[in-house]
Design an enzyme around this catalytic site. Structure first.
Site, short mmCIF file in Angstrom:
data_model
loop_
_atom_site.label_atom_id
_atom_site.label_comp_id
_atom_site.label_asym_id
_atom_site.label_seq_id
_atom_site.Cartn_x
_atom_site.Cartn_y
_atom_site.Cartn_z
N ASP A 59 -11.41 -8.96 -4.30
CA ASP A 59 -11.15 -9.00 -2.87
C ASP A 59 -12.45 -8.76 -2.12
OD1 ASP A 59 -11.65 -6.21 -2.65
OD2 ASP A 59 -9.53 -5.69 -2.65
N SER A 102 0.82 -1.21 0.00
CA SER A 102 0.00 0.00 0.00
C SER A 102 0.85 1.26 0.00
CB SER A 102 -0.90 0.00 1.24
OG SER A 102 -1.55 1.23 1.40
N TYR A 151 -2.44 5.58 -4.43
CA TYR A 151 -3.44 6.64 -4.34
C TYR A 151 -2.84 7.87 -5.02
CZ TYR A 151 -5.88 4.03 -0.63
OH TYR A 151 -6.57 3.09 0.09
N THR A 174 -5.95 2.46 -7.00
CA THR A 174 -7.23 2.43 -6.28
C THR A 174 -8.11 3.54 -6.81
OG1 THR A 174 -6.31 1.42 -4.30
CG2 THR A 174 -8.33 2.69 -4.03
N LYS A 179 -8.25 -1.07 -9.31
CA LYS A 179 -8.91 -1.67 -8.14
C LYS A 179 -10.10 -0.79 -7.73
CE LYS A 179 -7.96 -2.83 -3.27
NZ LYS A 179 -8.79 -1.80 -2.61
N HIS A 216 -13.50 -1.92 -1.45
CA HIS A 216 -12.65 -1.40 -0.38
C HIS A 216 -13.01 -2.05 0.97
CE1 HIS A 216 -9.63 1.93 -0.46
NE2 HIS A 216 -9.63 1.69 0.83
#
Length: 355
Positions: A281, A106, A130, A156, A226, A250
């Site tokens: 996910d 991340s 991000y 993301t 994502k 998320h």
């Protein structure tokens, strides 16, 4: 206490982690409906097993964008792993390498990209991004990840603003003062930081599909989007050159009231028609959940909270235990439905049942 299934790790983490940490990891947006639906949706899906098939030899390996992994489970990007164990993301990286699975690191890691890479050299790692208002920060991270040998860039797409997580508000959650977002140290000097270690409104809410082209100009890494839940966005992802899609909400931490990811999967898979790889996910708690996702068209699933529970239990070793249990359960579920090869998984949906 014998750790038999993933819920055992959940019970342990809830008991031994500080309440504010547990609440942060567990939080869903608003009522937590979508978070809970991610799990409940799997319970509504039934197998249609076949018998008297030779399952004496099982092969659970698969490939992500050409790279082989030991079984179709990876570690989703989650932040602040040092809240779960002292070595944080370095333990995560080592466990992923030991189990030969993909780890998505991340942006909001408490270990730097250099530390994560050095902890598990020559392992299979993607970097999750991000995009911040300060585009120079994002550009630097992307290029740094490629230089360090990360093999994919995961954008993301579902977080223009942070969802409302009520327990974090009630608890006054803040990162401990001895902990920081290592990848962003010095990037926002002079700004007051929010509870998540960044200045308020540092994320760029103006990001659009056109920014995929900007990312492509920065790197040769394949780009995986994502946060996609609809056929329309899946088609746009393909049109803009994405090489993979992660069907994700998320973990139910952003928009409450959206679909469970397993429910959104079929729509996305049908939309892309094999042009890009599709992953998922959210809600994976058993090896049979992995099998259901593959049966509905996912190439691989990624786990978020269960990875944190494993770290809370015994760090690197605990996360390996979580992955090992999932692998064993997945292998057993395959055998009991009459399948022996995960790499070319093709189960047919018939009236809501899988054959």
């Amino acid at each position: 206490m014998a750790m038999v299934c993933l819920s055992d790790f959940e019970v342990y983490a809830k008991k031994y982690l500080p309440k504010t940490t547990w609440d942060f990891f567990a939080a869903g947006a608003d009522d937590g409906t979508t978070r809970d639906d991610n799990i409940l949706a799997y319970k509504r899906i039934r197998f249609r097993p076949r018998v008297l098939r030779d399952v004496s030899v099982m092969d659970v390996r698969t490939k992500l964008l050409g790279t082989e992994i030991s079984f179709p489970v990876g570690i989703a990007p989650t932040g602040f792993h040092q809240l779960a164990c002292p070595d944080g993301e370095k333990s995560t990286a080592r466990a992923a390498k030991a189990m030969n699975v993909c780890y998505i690191a991340s942006t909001y890691s408490t270990s730097s990209l250099e530390e994560i890479s050095a902890a598990a050299p020559s392992s299979f790692q993607w970097f999750q991004l991000y995009i911040h208002r300060n585009r120079a920060v994002s550009k630097q991270l992307v290029q740094q990840a490629e230089a360090l040998g990360f093999q994919g860039l995961v954008l993301t797409a579902d977080l223009p603003y942070t969802g409302k997580r009520r327990d974090d508000v009630r608890n006054g959650f803040r990162l401990p003062p001895y902990m920081s977002l290592k990848n962003l140290e010095g990037a926002f000097e002079g700004d007051d930081c929010s509870e998540y270690g960044l200045p308020p409104n540092s994320l760029d809410p103006s990001v659009t599909w056109n920014d995929i082209h900007w990312l492509q100009s920065l790197t040769h890494l394949p780009i995986i989007i994502k946060g996609i839940l609809t056929k329309e966005d899946a088609e746009l992802a393909v049109r803009h050159g994405a090489q993979g899609i992660i069907v994700s909400n998320h973990g139910g931490r952003q928009l409450d009231g959206g679909p469970a990811t397993i429910d959104a999967l079929v729509e996305v898979v049908e939309a892309v028609q094999g042009r890009v790889e599709v992953y998922l996910d959210g809600g994976i708690r058993k090896g049979s959940d992995v099998l259901k996702a593959l049966a509905l068209g996912a190439r691989c699933v990624f786990i978020g909270r269960p990875a944190l529970w494993g770290l809370a239990y015994k760090g690197e070793e605990g996360l390996q235990d979580v992955l090992r249990i999932l692998c064993d359960e997945f292998r057993l579920s395959m055998a009991l439905t009459g399948k022996h090869f995960a790499g070319c998984f093709q189960l047919v949906m018939q009236r809501g049942y899988m054959q």
